[in-house]
Design an enzyme around this catalytic site. Structure first.
Site, PDB file in Angstrom:
ATOM      1  N   ASN A 181       0.863  -1.180   0.000  1.00  0.00           N
ATOM      2  CA  ASN A 181       0.000   0.000   0.000  1.00  0.00           C
ATOM      3  C   ASN A 181       0.899   1.230   0.000  1.00  0.00           C
ATOM      4  O   ASN A 181       1.500   1.555   1.020  1.00  0.00           O
ATOM      5  CB  ASN A 181      -0.889  -0.035   1.257  1.00  0.00           C
ATOM      6  N   TRP A 182       0.984   1.882  -1.154  1.00  0.00           N
ATOM      7  CA  TRP A 182       1.904   3.027  -1.270  1.00  0.00           C
ATOM      8  C   TRP A 182       1.333   4.295  -0.634  1.00  0.00           C
ATOM      9  O   TRP A 182       2.024   5.293  -0.517  1.00  0.00           O
ATOM     10  CB  TRP A 182       2.223   3.288  -2.753  1.00  0.00           C
ATOM     11  N   LYS A 183       0.072   4.274  -0.257  1.00  0.00           N
ATOM     12  CA  LYS A 183      -0.566   5.454   0.350  1.00  0.00           C
ATOM     13  C   LYS A 183      -0.331   6.705  -0.519  1.00  0.00           C
ATOM     14  O   LYS A 183      -0.316   6.606  -1.740  1.00  0.00           O
ATOM     15  CB  LYS A 183      -0.062   5.660   1.780  1.00  0.00           C
ATOM     16  N   HIS A 202      -9.457   1.144   4.980  1.00  0.00           N
ATOM     17  CA  HIS A 202      -8.174   1.308   5.682  1.00  0.00           C
ATOM     18  C   HIS A 202      -8.401   2.250   6.871  1.00  0.00           C
ATOM     19  O   HIS A 202      -9.183   3.201   6.776  1.00  0.00           O
ATOM     20  CB  HIS A 202      -7.132   1.887   4.720  1.00  0.00           C
ATOM     21  N   GLU A 248      -6.787   4.615   7.999  1.00  0.00           N
ATOM     22  CA  GLU A 248      -6.545   6.038   7.722  1.00  0.00           C
ATOM     23  C   GLU A 248      -7.755   6.665   7.053  1.00  0.00           C
ATOM     24  O   GLU A 248      -8.068   7.838   7.277  1.00  0.00           O
ATOM     25  CB  GLU A 248      -5.272   6.182   6.870  1.00  0.00           C
ATOM     26  N   GLU A 260      -5.372  -5.062  10.600  1.00  0.00           N
ATOM     27  CA  GLU A 260      -4.325  -4.065  10.808  1.00  0.00           C
ATOM     28  C   GLU A 260      -4.586  -3.310  12.113  1.00  0.00           C
ATOM     29  O   GLU A 260      -5.412  -2.381  12.143  1.00  0.00           O
ATOM     30  CB  GLU A 260      -4.317  -3.054   9.659  1.00  0.00           C
ATOM     31  N   GLY A 308       2.716   1.912  10.768  1.00  0.00           N
ATOM     32  CA  GLY A 308       3.726   2.962  10.639  1.00  0.00           C
ATOM     33  C   GLY A 308       4.488   3.279  11.912  1.00  0.00           C
ATOM     34  O   GLY A 308       5.209   4.271  11.973  1.00  0.00           O
ATOM     35  N   SER A 314       3.458  -2.505  10.287  1.00  0.00           N
ATOM     36  CA  SER A 314       4.906  -2.574  10.515  1.00  0.00           C
ATOM     37  C   SER A 314       5.513  -3.920  10.134  1.00  0.00           C
ATOM     38  O   SER A 314       6.419  -4.408  10.813  1.00  0.00           O
ATOM     39  CB  SER A 314       5.226  -2.212  11.975  1.00  0.00           C
ATOM     40  N   GLY A 319       2.740  -1.296   4.262  1.00  0.00           N
ATOM     41  CA  GLY A 319       2.791   0.127   3.941  1.00  0.00           C
ATOM     42  C   GLY A 319       4.207   0.559   3.622  1.00  0.00           C
ATOM     43  O   GLY A 319       4.723   0.330   2.534  1.00  0.00           O
ATOM     44  N   GLY A 320       4.888   1.145   4.612  1.00  0.00           N
ATOM     45  CA  GLY A 320       6.195   1.759   4.403  1.00  0.00           C
ATOM     46  C   GLY A 320       7.196   0.862   3.689  1.00  0.00           C
ATOM     47  O   GLY A 320       7.922   1.325   2.795  1.00  0.00           O
TER      48      GLY A 320
END
Ligand code: PEP
Length: 254
Positions: free
Chosen positions: A11-13, A98, A100, A168, A174, A214, A235-236
């Site tokens: 997930n590149w957000k 998600h 966010e 999640e 993150g 993470s 994610g990251g």
């Protein structure tokens, strides 16, 4: 229990410009040079990159997904993107719900369910996210929160071929923090049981349940070995080819 083919989805957000395709090229190099892999791989870039990425990955078994979709196919919704538009651009899946988006855009379970249904309408796999906040975990409410989100967000006619669940924990996203292995096993086991109850004909036994929060190359092997963890939403670490490959290669042929 049916064998469930794992999925690792990035997930590149809100990250990625056209020049970020260089990381995709690097990832391809790693994959082509490495051991045979036994999983499905997906990248969910920002919507602006879906067409570019889908074209670059044409004929290569790395799927492209969106990060959200509107519930309507078209209409007066400035700035939104429909599931049909994602499919038209080359996406085969959409993340919905998600944390966010639930937090930043006030998305309720009912909205997430409508978005998942929109994804199905357009022929996309819906990757439905659920997970508790830190306060909810501290209060001992994790299983209730997750089961409420799942019941409220899952389309009635969901199947293993059109739906993926991503657990999640919000506090793990993150932050570099992860739940204990026992905690992941407990939540994933509860999600599996609930899916088996909600979806008829044994369908719930083979819906993929991803862990997200993470996931990094150095913890992926341990997390992915937990019962009912059928891959990861990343994610990251999905932004760097070396890190993403370090997670993917957990599923290298033994
Ligand atoms: C996510 O946002 O879906 C996620 C899991 O992020 P990270 O891997 O950076 O914690």
């Amino acid at each position: 229990m049916a064998a469930v083919r794992p999925l690792v989805a990035g997930n590149w957000k809100l990250n990625g410009l056209a020049k970020s395709m260089a990381e995709v090229d690097l990832l391809l190099e790693r994959i082509l040079a490495g051991a045979q892999l036994d999983l499905d791989i997906m990248i969910c870039p920002p919507a602006t990159l879906i067409r570019l990425m889908a074209d670059r990955l044409d004929g290569i078994p790395i799927a492209v997904g969106g990060q959200d979709c509107h519930m309507d196919a078209s209409g007066a919704h400035t700035g939104d993107i429909s599931a049909e538009m994602l499919a038209d651009a080359g996406a085969v899946a959409a993340i919905v719900g998600h944390s966010e988006r639930r937090a930043d855009h006030g998305e309720s379970d009912a909205i997430v369910k409508a978005k998942a249904e929109a994804g199905h309408r357009a022929g996309l796999t819906a990757i439905i996210c659920v997970g508790e906040t830190e306060a909810q975990r501290r209060a001992g409410d994790t299983l209730d929160v997750v089961s409420g989100q799942l019941a409220g967000s899952l389309p009635d006619n969901a199947s293993a071929s059109d739906t993926v669940i991503a657990y999640e924990p919000v506090w793990a996203i993150g932050t570099g923090l992860t739940p204990t292995e026992d905690d992941v096993a407990e939540v994933h086991g509860a999600i599996r049981s609930q899916l088996s109850e909600l979806l008829p004909g044994g369908e719930g036994d083979s819906v993929r349940i991803l862990y997200g929060g993470s996931v990094k190359p150095d913890n992926a092997a341990v997390l992915m070995a937990i019962d009912n963890v059928n891959g990861a939403l990343v994610g990251g670490a999905s932004l760097k080819a070396d890190d993403f490959y370090g997670i993917i290669e957990v599923y290298g042929a033994k």
